[in-house]
Enzyme design. Structure first.
Site: not given
Length: 210
Positions: A67, A69, A103, A128, A168
């Site tokens: 958490g 970010w 997911d 991320d 990322k």
């Protein structure tokens, strides 16, 4: 009750990692400033360089757990902003953050996110996301590229012209092809390697503006 972490029973390599982690400047800073992980400083630096996330914006945070970010983005958008977060792992609640656990590779979770976004204009998509690494590049890299492709697909669906994706990426096989694809779909793509990224890490962050 919190469990104290000790070196007892750890392998030599695990002890070395633990010492590096506990001595890490950003780990200590995160503990001092109340962030859930050192990763917060990656997003803080990215936003300092790009000024993407502002008050009142709508932001989606993919791969949000634990958490940090979401903490950063939440403070940047303020009470007037909207933050939707998602991760396969659980995440402790944050004020003014809507969290969807599941997911992201599954269509049902993707649909729940799209439903939560609704007719809102999303200003920034953060990703991320990373796979559980096995230590084998031939396995980990394709998994990472796949997650990036899913993040790009989501961003293309929800971002208007001028909206941005911060994602990322692991440097390696498939990275250049993915970047070429991104450059054909977004007007501008830049690479940032934040100071909080460990020097040996293969991770970089792409900032793509539609």
């Amino acid at each position: 009750m919190a469990t104290r972490i000790t070196n007892k029973g750890l392998s030599k390599s695990s002890k070395a990692w633990m010492k590096e982690h506990l001595d890490d400047h950003y780990v200590q800073l995160a503990q001092k400033e109340g962030y859930r992980a050192r990763a917060a400083y990656k997003l803080l630096e990215i936003n300092e360089k790009t000024n993407l996330i502002k008050k009142g914006m709508t932001v989606v945070d993919l791969g949000s757990a634990p958490g940090s970010w979401s903490q950063v983005a939440g403070r940047l958008v303020g009470d007037e902003g909207i933050l939707i977060a998602s991760d396969i792992l659980p995440m402790d609640a944050l004020e003014n953050v809507t969290f969807i656990q599941g997911d992201f590779r599954e269509e049902a979770v993707f649909d729940r996110l799209m439903s939560e976004v609704g007719d809102r204009q999303v200003d920034v998509v953060l990703s991320d996301m990373a796979p559980n690494t096995s230590g084998h590049t031939a396995v980990d890299q394709p998994r990472m590229i796949y997650l990036c492709e899913l993040a790009v697909d989501f961003a293309l669906r929800v971002l208007p012209k001028g909206g941005s994706l911060v994602m990322k990426v692991f440097q390696g096989e498939g990275e250049q092809q993915l970047r070429q694809q991104l450059q054909s779909q977004f007007s501008k793509v830049r690479t940032i390697k934040p100071a909080a990224s460990r020097p040996r890490s293969k991770e970089v962050f792409w900032v793509a503006t539609k």
